[in-house]
Scaffold this motif. Structure first.
Motif, short mmCIF file in Angstrom:
data_model
loop_
_atom_site.label_atom_id
_atom_site.label_comp_id
_atom_site.label_asym_id
_atom_site.label_seq_id
_atom_site.Cartn_x
_atom_site.Cartn_y
_atom_site.Cartn_z
N GLY A 208 0.83 -1.19 0.00
CA GLY A 208 0.00 0.00 0.00
C GLY A 208 0.87 1.24 0.00
O GLY A 208 1.64 1.47 0.94
N MET A 209 0.78 2.05 -1.05
CA MET A 209 1.58 3.27 -1.16
C MET A 209 0.76 4.47 -0.69
O MET A 209 -0.46 4.52 -0.87
CB MET A 209 2.03 3.49 -2.60
N ARG A 210 1.45 5.44 -0.13
CA ARG A 210 0.76 6.61 0.42
C ARG A 210 0.35 7.60 -0.67
O ARG A 210 -0.73 8.18 -0.58
CB ARG A 210 1.68 7.31 1.44
N TYR A 211 1.20 7.81 -1.67
CA TYR A 211 0.94 8.89 -2.62
C TYR A 211 0.85 8.46 -4.08
O TYR A 211 0.69 9.31 -4.95
CB TYR A 211 2.03 9.97 -2.48
N TRP A 212 0.99 7.16 -4.36
CA TRP A 212 0.85 6.71 -5.73
C TRP A 212 0.44 5.25 -5.74
O TRP A 212 0.43 4.59 -4.70
CB TRP A 212 2.14 6.95 -6.53
N HIS A 213 0.12 4.75 -6.93
CA HIS A 213 -0.37 3.37 -7.06
C HIS A 213 0.71 2.36 -6.69
O HIS A 213 1.88 2.58 -6.99
CB HIS A 213 -0.83 3.13 -8.50
N PRO A 214 0.30 1.25 -6.08
CA PRO A 214 -1.04 0.94 -5.58
C PRO A 214 -1.31 1.68 -4.26
O PRO A 214 -0.55 1.50 -3.29
CB PRO A 214 -1.01 -0.57 -5.37
N PHE A 215 -2.33 2.51 -4.24
CA PHE A 215 -2.66 3.25 -3.04
C PHE A 215 -3.07 2.31 -1.91
O PHE A 215 -3.46 1.16 -2.16
CB PHE A 215 -3.80 4.24 -3.31
N THR A 216 -3.00 2.81 -0.70
CA THR A 216 -3.40 2.02 0.46
C THR A 216 -4.82 1.50 0.30
O THR A 216 -5.12 0.35 0.65
CB THR A 216 -3.29 2.86 1.75
N GLU A 217 -5.70 2.34 -0.25
CA GLU A 217 -7.09 1.92 -0.45
C GLU A 217 -7.19 0.71 -1.38
O GLU A 217 -8.04 -0.18 -1.17
CB GLU A 217 -7.90 3.08 -1.04
N GLU A 218 -6.32 0.66 -2.38
CA GLU A 218 -6.32 -0.47 -3.30
C GLU A 218 -5.92 -1.75 -2.58
O GLU A 218 -6.50 -2.82 -2.79
CB GLU A 218 -5.39 -0.20 -4.47
N ALA A 219 -4.90 -1.65 -1.74
CA ALA A 219 -4.46 -2.82 -0.97
C ALA A 219 -5.55 -3.28 -0.01
O ALA A 219 -5.78 -4.49 0.15
CB ALA A 219 -3.18 -2.48 -0.21
N ILE A 220 -6.23 -2.33 0.61
CA ILE A 220 -7.28 -2.66 1.56
C ILE A 220 -8.42 -3.42 0.87
O ILE A 220 -8.97 -4.38 1.42
CB ILE A 220 -7.82 -1.38 2.24
N GLN A 221 -8.77 -2.98 -0.33
CA GLN A 221 -9.83 -3.68 -1.06
C GLN A 221 -9.44 -5.12 -1.36
O GLN A 221 -10.26 -6.03 -1.27
CB GLN A 221 -10.15 -2.93 -2.35
N GLN A 222 -8.17 -5.35 -1.69
CA GLN A 222 -7.73 -6.71 -1.96
C GLN A 222 -7.71 -7.54 -0.69
O GLN A 222 -8.04 -8.74 -0.71
CB GLN A 222 -6.33 -6.69 -2.59
N ILE A 223 -7.34 -6.92 0.42
CA ILE A 223 -7.36 -7.61 1.71
C ILE A 223 -8.77 -8.09 2.04
O ILE A 223 -8.97 -9.22 2.51
CB ILE A 223 -6.82 -6.68 2.82
N LYS A 224 -9.75 -7.26 1.76
CA LYS A 224 -11.14 -7.64 2.00
C LYS A 224 -11.57 -8.77 1.08
O LYS A 224 -12.24 -9.72 1.51
CB LYS A 224 -12.05 -6.43 1.81
N LYS A 225 -11.18 -8.69 -0.20
CA LYS A 225 -11.55 -9.73 -1.15
C LYS A 225 -10.98 -11.08 -0.75
O LYS A 225 -11.59 -12.13 -0.97
CB LYS A 225 -11.06 -9.36 -2.55
N ASP A 226 -9.79 -11.05 -0.15
CA ASP A 226 -9.13 -12.29 0.27
C ASP A 226 -9.62 -12.79 1.62
O ASP A 226 -9.13 -13.82 2.11
CB ASP A 226 -7.61 -12.08 0.31
N ASN A 227 -10.52 -12.05 2.24
CA ASN A 227 -11.09 -12.44 3.54
C ASN A 227 -10.02 -12.68 4.60
O ASN A 227 -10.04 -13.68 5.33
CB ASN A 227 -11.95 -13.70 3.39
N VAL A 228 -9.07 -11.76 4.67
CA VAL A 228 -8.02 -11.85 5.68
C VAL A 228 -8.65 -11.77 7.07
O VAL A 228 -9.53 -10.94 7.33
CB VAL A 228 -6.99 -10.72 5.48
N THR A 229 -8.19 -12.62 7.98
CA THR A 229 -8.75 -12.65 9.34
C THR A 229 -7.80 -12.08 10.39
O THR A 229 -8.19 -11.89 11.54
CB THR A 229 -9.12 -14.09 9.73
#
Length: 489
Positions: A208-229
């Protein structure tokens, strides 16, 4: 990191572990480091003071000086008494190291563990430079404006990014047309995943990058898709600063409190890890190797160059960065001395911008001074970076090298960033394993501090419109632009 030193707000971490903030309040000493604590506890008075900070959801590194007698500064512990067994500063409860990793693995067999690596980010192409700079300067942890002028935040970021983009593009063009940071961080993530697998922990590693791709939000969405516990957050900054790790964590808190998925997710944050044995020894290995390339290794001065921060961050906002950096250098030099390497060394700070005072001494000034004093051989060590990027490849390798040779230094060398060095990656894997037991659920949503403007899109548009006009006036007026360049850039 290109930054404008105009002050930063406090870092709010109330959505994470309360215990971490309480522990942090105990850590006030001459050096405010995680490894400064030797079984200390907060007194009743200090706890009351911390409660005051916590009630305002304000993370502060300033506590009463009365706590000083509770802490024995690690910086003043004799080298032979120091124990670099992997102590790391977590925002969750402190865990005991040296645990059986097989046992940890069995406990996480039914879980989906995720590791989120946080980094600054960098433009992939020259066309990305201006929007990247805009994202950087739009961060209130980089530029803090008085409440009355906060409507200028984004227009001002737009102005600064436009003015700075041409010079920045020249720098990125000199290193190939873009930053290699994303590629290197992806490689580190892959290497960390493999290292964790060898230690019997199968985890997904995200970037997750702070100021450019992949932004933190992008990483968070993938974390949710992977159902991280269970999630371990690992900023790739060895030393903590409110402008680097702090800004990224603050951004994460904003994301977490707006998403119910993270309300009960166990999270552990590794805020700083410069004091880990693996990191210290890996740095010493690189320095020892580069010293051997000089004709007379014993005569080489080791020149640590760290990214600077404004003095106000440290003195007014309680940023522990300077103390941690000085302690880091001390640990690395102690390790070198244990190997019979007794070269002289010095520490300086690079990358300052703006009219405010930054941490001293400044790298460029020290290089000139060393040349005038007759130093002939210098080994530069970029100690605050673990990946190659513009500040190592262009600022150090080109600008500072040229300045050093011009100042009379004849032999120049530079230690590479750690990158995917196996001992370094292995130690990061150990840090993740050690952090897992301390993961705790995010303690519910924190109330968002919304203003009327946040709730009224029309007001936001109007303010951005008039702010843009003001910024344009500055940009189009030669005199004002000259003044702006001289005093802000």
């Amino acid at each position: 990191m290109e930054a404008l030193g105009s002050g930063v707000p406090g870092i709010k971490l109330s959505g994470f572990s309360r215990q971490g903030a309480e522990q942090r309040g105990c850590y006030k000493a001459e050096a405010l480091n995680s490894n400064a604590v030797r079984g200390s506890h907060c007194s009743h008075g200090e706890t009351q003071q911390l409660d005051k900070y916590l009630r305002s959801s304000q993370l502060s590194y300033n506590t009463s000086d009365k706590s000083g007698h509770l802490v024995k500064s690690y910086m003043h512990v004799p080298a032979k008494e120091r124990k670099l067994t992997g102590k790391t500063f977590y925002t969750s409860k402190t865990c005991t190291f040296g645990e059986d990793y097989a046992e940890i693995s069995s406990n996480t067999a039914q879980e989906k563990v995720g590791v989120l690596l946080l980094n600054l980010g960098g433009p992939d192409t020259l066309q990305d430079v201006q929007p990247f700079l805009f994202n950087l300067f739009a961060d209130p942890d980089i530029i803090r404006l008085p409440r009355l002028f906060r409507f200028l935040q984004r227009p001002l970021a737009q102005l600064i990014s436009v003015v700075r983009a041409p010079k920045s593009k020249e720098g990125y063009a000199a290193i190939g047309g873009g930053s290699p940071l994303r590629r290197i961080t992806d490689e580190q993530a892959h290497s960390l995943k493999l290292a964790l697998g060898k230690k019997n922990l199968h985890a997904n590693v995200y970037v997750g990058m702070r100021y450019w791709h992949p932004f933190t939000e992008e990483a968070i969405q993938q974390i949710k898709k992977d159902n991280v516990t269970k999630l371990v957050i690992l900023p790739l900054y060895p030393q903590f600063s409110i402008s680097t790790s702090g800004s990224s964590i603050r951004d994460l808190q904003r994301i977490f409190r707006e998403d119910t998925y993270f309300e009960g997710l166990p999270v552990s944050i590794i805020e700083s890890w410069y004091q880990r044995e693996g990191y210290v020894k890996s740095m010493a290995d690189l320095i020892e190797k580069e010293l051997s390339s000089f004709l007379k290794p014993d005569e080489v001065m080791i020149f640590f160059s760290a990214h600077g921060v404004p003095v106000s961050y440290v003195e007014d906002s309680g940023d522990p960065y300077r103390d941690q950096m000085e302690d880091c250098i001390s640990l690395i030099m102690d390790e070198l001395k244990s190997r019979g390497i007794n070269n002289p060394h010095t520490l300086a700070y690079q990358s300052r911008v703006g009219p405010v005072q930054w941490l001293k001494p400044y790298t460029d000034e020290v290089l000139v001074d060393l040349g005038q004093k007759g130093v002939k051989s210098l080994l530069a060590v970029p100690v605050s970076f673990v990946s190659e990027h513009i500040e190592t490849l262009e600022e150090i390798d080109m600008e500072y090298k040229h300045l050093a040779l011009e100042s009379g230094i004849e032999n120049w060398g530079r230690v590479p960033a750690l990158g995917c060095t196996s001992s370094f990656i292995s130690d990061l894997a150990d840090a993740v394993l050690e952090a897992l037991p301390s993961a705790s659920a995010v303690s519910g949503k924190t109330q968002r501090n919304t203003s009327e403007d946040d709730l009224d899109p029309l007001q936001s548009v109007i303010k951005f419109f008039f702010g843009s006009i003001l910024a344009s006036i500055l940009l189009l007026s030669p005199k004002l632009l000259s003044l702006f360049r001289d005093n802000l850039l």
